[in-house]
Design an enzyme around this catalytic site. Structure first.
Site, short mmCIF file in Angstrom:
data_model
loop_
_atom_site.label_atom_id
_atom_site.label_comp_id
_atom_site.label_asym_id
_atom_site.label_seq_id
_atom_site.Cartn_x
_atom_site.Cartn_y
_atom_site.Cartn_z
N CYS A 155 0.83 -1.21 0.00
CA CYS A 155 0.00 0.00 0.00
C CYS A 155 0.87 1.26 0.00
O CYS A 155 1.70 1.44 -0.86
CB CYS A 155 -0.97 -0.07 1.17
SG CYS A 155 -2.40 1.01 1.03
N HIS A 156 0.69 2.13 1.00
CA HIS A 156 1.47 3.36 1.09
C HIS A 156 2.88 3.15 1.63
O HIS A 156 3.68 4.08 1.66
CB HIS A 156 0.73 4.39 1.95
CG HIS A 156 -0.47 4.97 1.28
ND1 HIS A 156 -1.67 4.29 1.17
CD2 HIS A 156 -0.66 6.16 0.67
CE1 HIS A 156 -2.55 5.04 0.53
NE2 HIS A 156 -1.96 6.18 0.21
#
Length: 193
Positions: free
Chosen positions: A119-120
């Site tokens: 993800c991030h």
């Protein structure tokens, strides 16, 4: 199989599933996992956030659990670890401002040790400047950032993971089964039934 020693870089508002699930799953198969956060010590907690996909144009965010750190950031030496895990959430946007975090990531990249980011979490890899000529996935909103630093963003479904040599990436927590399975392959972990 010898147990691997894995470092996990976290911070406040790390995505709940993306820290809890790999932390527990990697230990379940016999690996040692040390979770650290800049400016925090063993026994301290980080707050987590639960991100979900509920039909809006982006994910929603709700309070998660408290996650207890089991190692002290200032005391770890990346040379002592076989692999690195970087969960997503909002933590990556600020831990990437820490110079030592970037040096730690650069050590794993330079030594070609396994790195799993989701993800991030890829924001930390971008800030550490380790994605040049690498292909990876991430939360789709980060795709252009990957391309801007000389990497190649690979758009895959939210349930999939992508491997490029030592780097294992995925868009978000729905990919856990694929992401962790591929990371175990890169680690050389064999599970027999």
């Amino acid at each position: 199989m010898a147990a691997k020693k894995i470092l996990m870089l976290v911070g406040d508002y790390v995505e709940d599933y993306e820290v809890m699930v790999p932390f527990q799953a990697l230990q379940m198969v016999g690996h040692v996992v040390h979770a650290v956060c800049p400016d925090k010590k063993v026994g301290f907690i980080v707050k987590t956030a639960i991100h979900d996909f509920e039909g809006a144009q982006t994910y929603s965010e709700k309070p998660g659990h408290n996650f207890q750190l089991n190692a002290t950031f200032d005391e770890i030496d990346p040379k002592d670890y076989d692999a690195l895990v970087i969960p997503g959430g909002r933590a990556p946007e600020y831990i990437r401002l820490n110079k030592r975090v970037l040096e730690i990531v650069q050590h794993f990249a330079t030594e070609n040790k396994p790195i799993a980011a989701i993800c991030h979490g890829i924001q930390v890899l971008i800030a550490a400047d380790v994605l040049k000529d690498k292909s990876c996935s991430a939360y789709p909103a980060i795709g252009s950032d990957i391309n801007c630093v000389g990497g190649k963003y690979v758009p895959i479904s939210v349930e999939e993971a992508y491997v490029d040599d030592n780097l294992v990436t995925a868009p978000a927590w729905p990919a856990h089964s694929q992401w962790l399975s591929k990371f175990l392959d890169v680690l050389g972990t064999k599970i027999t039934l």
